[in-house]
Design an enzyme around this catalytic site. Structure first.
Site, mmCIF file in Angstrom:
data_model
loop_
_atom_site.group_PDB
_atom_site.id
_atom_site.type_symbol
_atom_site.label_atom_id
_atom_site.label_comp_id
_atom_site.label_asym_id
_atom_site.label_seq_id
_atom_site.Cartn_x
_atom_site.Cartn_y
_atom_site.Cartn_z
ATOM 1 N N GLU A 193 60.251 35.142 -9.084
ATOM 2 C CA GLU A 193 60.515 34.302 -7.912
ATOM 3 C C GLU A 193 59.938 34.798 -6.594
ATOM 4 O O GLU A 193 60.467 34.448 -5.536
ATOM 5 C CB GLU A 193 62.032 34.178 -7.751
ATOM 6 C CG GLU A 193 62.751 35.478 -7.313
ATOM 7 C CD GLU A 193 63.303 36.307 -8.452
ATOM 8 O OE1 GLU A 193 62.751 36.237 -9.571
ATOM 9 O OE2 GLU A 193 64.279 37.041 -8.218
ATOM 10 N N ASN A 194 58.858 35.590 -6.568
ATOM 11 C CA ASN A 194 58.294 36.074 -5.298
ATOM 12 C C ASN A 194 58.358 34.965 -4.246
ATOM 13 O O ASN A 194 57.963 33.833 -4.518
ATOM 14 C CB ASN A 194 56.835 36.480 -5.492
ATOM 15 C CG ASN A 194 56.622 37.261 -6.753
ATOM 16 O OD1 ASN A 194 57.155 38.338 -6.897
ATOM 17 N ND2 ASN A 194 55.879 36.681 -7.694
ATOM 18 N N GLY A 202 59.239 35.856 -17.967
ATOM 19 C CA GLY A 202 58.902 34.442 -18.123
ATOM 20 C C GLY A 202 58.315 33.926 -16.821
ATOM 21 O O GLY A 202 57.346 33.175 -16.802
ATOM 22 N N HIS A 220 64.928 27.382 -12.051
ATOM 23 C CA HIS A 220 65.485 28.731 -11.908
ATOM 24 C C HIS A 220 64.820 29.499 -10.759
ATOM 25 O O HIS A 220 65.483 29.999 -9.849
ATOM 26 C CB HIS A 220 65.286 29.473 -13.239
ATOM 27 C CG HIS A 220 65.797 30.879 -13.251
ATOM 28 N ND1 HIS A 220 66.941 31.255 -13.908
ATOM 29 C CD2 HIS A 220 65.300 32.008 -12.697
ATOM 30 C CE1 HIS A 220 67.135 32.548 -13.748
ATOM 31 N NE2 HIS A 220 66.141 33.048 -13.012
ATOM 32 N N GLU A 221 63.510 29.547 -10.782
ATOM 33 C CA GLU A 221 62.807 30.366 -9.775
ATOM 34 C C GLU A 221 62.926 29.767 -8.376
ATOM 35 O O GLU A 221 62.999 30.499 -7.395
ATOM 36 C CB GLU A 221 61.326 30.555 -10.157
ATOM 37 C CG GLU A 221 61.094 31.148 -11.551
ATOM 38 C CD GLU A 221 61.848 32.439 -11.830
ATOM 39 O OE1 GLU A 221 62.220 33.135 -10.868
ATOM 40 O OE2 GLU A 221 62.086 32.738 -13.016
ATOM 41 N N GLU A 242 70.729 36.497 -10.953
ATOM 42 C CA GLU A 242 70.302 35.920 -12.228
ATOM 43 C C GLU A 242 71.335 34.991 -12.846
ATOM 44 O O GLU A 242 70.988 33.963 -13.423
ATOM 45 C CB GLU A 242 69.900 37.028 -13.209
ATOM 46 C CG GLU A 242 68.719 37.879 -12.718
ATOM 47 C CD GLU A 242 67.477 37.053 -12.364
ATOM 48 O OE1 GLU A 242 67.414 35.857 -12.683
ATOM 49 O OE2 GLU A 242 66.566 37.629 -11.726
ATOM 50 N N GLU A 292 59.485 43.248 -9.215
ATOM 51 C CA GLU A 292 60.874 43.418 -9.610
ATOM 52 C C GLU A 292 60.912 44.149 -10.950
ATOM 53 O O GLU A 292 60.126 43.824 -11.829
ATOM 54 C CB GLU A 292 61.591 42.065 -9.758
ATOM 55 C CG GLU A 292 63.089 42.257 -9.873
ATOM 56 C CD GLU A 292 63.881 40.942 -9.995
ATOM 57 O OE1 GLU A 292 63.281 39.894 -10.266
ATOM 58 O OE2 GLU A 292 65.084 41.004 -9.825
HETATM 59 N N1 BES Z 1 63.741 37.690 -11.518
HETATM 60 C C1 BES Z 1 63.377 37.302 -12.831
HETATM 61 C C2 BES Z 1 62.110 37.934 -13.329
HETATM 62 C C3 BES Z 1 62.288 39.315 -13.909
HETATM 63 C C4 BES Z 1 62.850 39.452 -15.160
HETATM 64 C C5 BES Z 1 61.878 40.418 -13.219
HETATM 65 C C6 BES Z 1 63.002 40.715 -15.684
HETATM 66 C C7 BES Z 1 62.047 41.685 -13.730
HETATM 67 C C8 BES Z 1 62.611 41.836 -14.973
HETATM 68 C C9 BES Z 1 63.194 35.784 -12.907
HETATM 69 O O1 BES Z 1 63.876 35.071 -11.956
HETATM 70 C C10 BES Z 1 63.742 35.364 -14.226
HETATM 71 O O2 BES Z 1 64.916 35.424 -14.403
HETATM 72 N N2 BES Z 1 62.885 34.950 -15.150
HETATM 73 C C11 BES Z 1 63.305 34.590 -16.476
HETATM 74 C C12 BES Z 1 63.065 33.149 -16.754
HETATM 75 C C13 BES Z 1 64.276 32.339 -16.434
HETATM 76 C C14 BES Z 1 64.043 30.882 -16.552
HETATM 77 C C15 BES Z 1 65.462 32.707 -17.282
HETATM 78 C C16 BES Z 1 62.506 35.417 -17.458
HETATM 79 O O3 BES Z 1 61.534 36.018 -17.039
HETATM 80 O O4 BES Z 1 62.899 35.482 -18.610
HETATM 81 ZN ZN ZN Z 2 65.896 34.857 -12.255
#
Ligand code: BES
Ligand code: ZN
EC number: 3.4.11.14
Length: 875
Positions: free
Chosen positions: A278-279, A275, A311-312, A334, A139
């Site tokens: 969610e694969n 962080g 979250h994931e 998101e 992603e």
């Molecule tokens: N889908 C995102 C991961 C992501 C973030 C992919 C930015 C590409 C670019 C994942 O679900 C996500 O939101 N992760 C957050 C952590 C969450 C607990 C807020 C992150 O990576 O900050």
């Molecule tokens: Zn997310």
């Protein structure tokens, strides 16, 4: 930046199935940079053509051929790479006719070290050897770096994945393993075949090869859950495992839709940009977002792990099963996951009082950003990958989550759940847009959801509600006016943006339930509060749920102050009131001194989250005043405000205390220590010494506050000791804890040392940002030095993150605290000559913030100085 038309218009193909076979033939020594992949695409040609255009980046195609069903294969004769567009055109010598067929592509790809696409992640074995794992992060638009494909969320297919890997390595993918067999001709390899996936988008595909241990459990609804950890650290996966095993049935029940895969793996990856990701069936995490060691992890890490897991796992339904139509609707993914993670944590850990924390972590953060002229609507049109990267920001996440929270409150839980179930079942295995969600919720609730919500998602910003009250015998007559809230002061624009605002009103008679609820859909409104005595106070926005700020008439505000002091106003309302006032002062609508006086009313405050928000705002003010010669006076103020609660709490936990007490103690001691509170500094030094000598190890919750205190008032030997602790630390959590506070050191030569350390091998690539950010936020000298360091090392930093969202974070942390017009111009000029497309909007927001800071200082510095100094020397 050219906007490529997207999503791809009039697709010529409809993809059914994708077979991927990844061969690590050349990777046995784990530091070769390439992989070989054999792919097969089963699809339907919709219109006859002799060209196939696909997404593709950093890939070398060896051969490509197309075989219509039951017919001879035709080899492509040309591969034309359009690097800028991240595409390749395959040309065939004859026309491919309408109908189904198989496209085969063999190619070599790069196992890069940019934390995107298919990349290598470095780790050490327990005996100290350096090794690499191979992992994916697709992603938003990086699946195309691992295999040519139609890399768009709405082009879904089933995936059959096989990995050919050294036989002593763990190989994981989205689905469960169905076959494992020796690889012909090479005894050291095995072929691991995974079950066919459900139809899914490319950005959710994942595979991981490396050395890991795991713990496992079966969730109450029969799903096999595993948490994969570095070798020897399986027990550190236990906490996340428990949370995941509780969370899956929670979501199943909430959505009334089962989790569709037979297994889910959660895995900690050493080098990881986001962080967590969610694969589907194989969720990847930073180590610090997954691993908990009962002895060495602090309470806030535990809470963070719970939130990230919540979250994931929510995305497994909301995002994976039903996927956004295009990245314009990223916020659906998101924003929703960022809301429901709190619902889930509240279910698993009611003692965290997590919803109050939502307000200080997400709601206020979203309002801060959304008050800028350079904000953007939640639904925003995006095309180029850099524009997509750019919207993983506080608007999509935190404003998205905040408007969903407001909507949930407006609809009520029961109808909201009904609507969610309608939406998920109607669109499962497919894609949906924002309107589709509104339609389902409208059906379930009978309320005008689309009309209300469009005002929040299609236009940027949010309203300021001005309210004044007039007593008419036993009633109070309230006059409400809504206007766009701007960080630069009263709205003066030509058009009059309006929102449909659900407003709740309560009075001192019952501060925790609404006496009246209205939907304000016009600029002005008069409401009558029956039977409300003159001595009763009135408050809007009960629970701080509505996404607006409130400005009370002076008389109304004055009547609310005693309710802060005597705590009759609920915590989340005390927090919201204080935060509104602070932002009104920042915008120049009221004076900062007025807010400082209100802050003094928080003497009896017992609530962690209220303190945390207050502390954050005082931090912003201290940063602003660091540009003046009376910066010491705000430190005195901070010491005065925080010392009564510090004394009440003491250093050691008392019997019966819980999670929030631990968080509060850490917050208060850290704040007092940094502000130079003498007794706190002495005790921190004493405990630090004992810790270093191994006489008495600091509890995990006290480490950050102690570290930051000794560093702030420390010298080169303190810094050396901290760097030694960093080297010795086995847990990434401890390393990060130290990295974040190093910037508290204030001597120029030590600041340089910290900055050099930030780019050294000692710091993981994703964590460099927080070390530099810590320096910029640590002191006035640090800010200047960090900005110079970023400019001097721009090339390296930019390349390291290849654009990406970490670069935006770095820029914001580095320059947001400046406060004069000249610096805004300097920042603007630098990024004009060093463009960072995915951070364009962030740069504009930062420049706007710098100008706002400058204006704030010009406006209020004198009165703040006067106030702070006269309270130091009472007459
Ligand atoms: N889908 C995102 C991961 C992501 C973030 C992919 C930015 C590409 C670019 C994942 O679900 C996500 O939101 N992760 C957050 C952590 C969450 C607990 C807020 C992150 O990576 O900050
Ligand atoms: Zn997310």
């Amino acid at each position: 930046m050219p906007r490529s038309p997207s999503p791809s218009q009039a697709p010529r193909f409809s993809l059914k199935q994708l077979l991927l076979e990844v061969v690590f033939r050349w990777m046995r020594c784990w530091n070769s940079h390439f992989f070989l992949m054999l792919t097969e695409f089963l699809f339907q040609v919709k219109n006859a053509t002799n060209q196939i255009v696909m997404n593709c980046a950093d890939i070398d195609i060896i051969t490509a051929s197309y075989a219509p069903e039951g017919d001879e294969e035709v080899h492509a004769t040309g591969f034309n790479y359009q690097n800028e567009d991240e595409k390749v055109t395959l040309s065939f010598p004859s026309t491919l006719q309408k109908g189904t067929g198989t496209l085969k592509i063999d190619f070599v790809g790069e196992l890069n070290d940019k934390m995107k696409g298919f990349y290598r992640s470095k780790y050490s074995t327990p005996s100290g050897d350096t090794r690499y794992a191979a992992v994916t992060q697709f992603e938003a638009t990086d699946a195309r770096r691992a295999f040519p494909c139609w890399d768009e969320p709405a082009i879904k297919a089933t995936f059959d994945i096989s990995l050919v890997v050294p036989k002593d390595r763990v190989a994981l993918s989205n689905m469960n393993v169905v076959e494992r067999r020796p690889y012909p001709d090479d005894e050291s390899l095995v072929e691991v075949k995974f079950a066919r996936s459900p139809v899914m988008s490319t950005y959710l595909v994942a595979f991981v090869v490396g050395e890991y241990d795991f713990v496992e459990a079966r969730s109450q609804d029969g799903v096999l859950v595993r948490v994969y950890t570095p070798v020897g650290k399986a027990e550190q996966g236990r906490f996340a495992l428990e949370v995941a095993a509780k969370t899956l049935p929670f979501y199943k029940d909430y959505f009334n839709v089962p989790y569709p895969l037979p297994k889910i793996d959660l895995i900690a990856i050493a080098d990881f940009a986001a962080g967590a990701m969610e694969n589907w069936g194989l969720v990847t995490y930073r180590e610090t977002a997954l691993l908990i060691d009962p002895k060495n992890s602090c309470s806030s890490s535990r809470q963070w792990v719970a939130l990230v897991v919540g979250h994931e796992l929510a995305h497994q339904w909301f995002g994976n099963l039903v996927t956004m139509e295009w990245w314009t609707h990223l916020w659906l993914n998101e924003g929703f996951a960022s809301w429901i993670e709190y619902l889930c944590v509240d279910h698993c850990f009611p003692e965290y009082d997590i919803w109050t924390q939502f307000v200080s972590a997400d709601y206020t953060r979203a309002q801060e950003l959304d008050a800028l002229d350079n904000s953007h609507p939640i639904e925003v049109s995006v095309g180029h990958p850099s524009e997509v990267d750019e919207i993983f920001d506080a608007i999509s996440y935190s404003k998205g989550a905040s408007v969903i929270r407001m909507l949930h409150d407006y609809i009520g839980d029961e109808d909201f759940r009904k609507g969610m179930n309608l939406y998920l079942t109607k669109f499962q295995q497919r894609n949906a847009a924002t309107e589709d969600l509104w339609e389902s919720l409208e059906k379930a609730s009978g309320k005008p959801i689309a009309a209300v919500m469009n005002t929040w998602t299609k236009q940027m910003g949010f309203p300021l509600i001005y309210v004044e009250a007039e007593q008419q015998e036993d009633d109070k007559v309230l006059k409400l006016v809504q206007k766009k809230f701007c960080a630069s002061g009263p709205y003066t624009g030509e058009d009059f943006p309006m929102w449909m605002v659900p407003i709740s009103i309560c009075t001192s008679e019952d501060p925790s339930s609404a006496k009246m609820q209205i939907l304000m859909d016009k600029p002005e409104l008069t409401v009558v509060l029956k039977d409300t005595k003159p001595e009763q106070w009135v408050k809007l926005n009960l629970g701080t749920v509505g996404f607006y700020r409130t400005q009370y008439s002076p008389a109304m505000l004055e009547s609310l102050i005693p309710a802060i002091k005597d705590l009759s106003l609920p915590p989340v309302d005390r927090l919201g009131l204080q935060n509104d006032l602070f932002s009104l002062a920042r915008a120049g609508i009221i004076s900062t001194v007025e807010v400082l006086k209100v802050m003094e009313a928080f003497v009896n405050e017992p609530n962690y989250t209220v303190w945390s928000d207050l502390s954050c705002n005082l931090g912003i003010l201290a940063t602003l005043l660091s540009h003046t010669d009376f910066h010491e006076d705000i430190q005195v103020f901070i010491r005065d405000v925080f010392s009564p609660i510090g004394e009440r709490l003491g250093w050691d936990p008392k019997p019966g205390e819980g999670h929030l007490d631990a968080l509060l103690r850490g917050l208060v001691l850290g704040k007092l220590g940094k502000a130079g509170h003498k007794a706190t500094l002495e005790e921190a030094r004493r405990r630090f010494k004992e810790h270093v000598e191994g006489k008495h190890i600091l509890s995990a919750d006290l480490r950050s506050p102690v570290y930051v205190t000794v560093l702030k008032h420390g010298d080169s030997s303190t810094l050396d000791t901290m760097l030694k602790l960093h080297k010795q630390a086995d847990m990434q959590e401890e390393k990060n804890r130290i990295e974040r506070v190093l910037g508290a050191i204030s001597q120029p030569e030590l600041i340089q040392k910290v900055l050099t350390f930030a780019l050294s091998e000692e710091v993981r690539p994703q964590d460099t940002v927080s070390v530099i950010g810590g320096v910029a936020g640590g002191s006035k000298q640090g800010r200047k030095a960090a900005w110079k360091f970023v400019r001097d090392n721009w090339e390296e930093l930019y390349n390291r993150y290849q654009g990406g969202f970490l670069i935006s974070r770095l820029i914001k942390l580095t320059v947001d605290g400046f406060a004069n017009d000249k610096m805004a111009a300097e920042v603007k000029a630098f990024f004009e000559s060093h463009p960072a497309p995915s951070a364009e909007r962030t740069v504009q927001q930062c420049c706007e913030n710098i100008l706002l800071n400058a204006a704030w200082l010009r406006r209020d510095a004198d009165s703040i100085q006067h106030f702070l100094q006269q309270r130091r020397a009472p007459v």
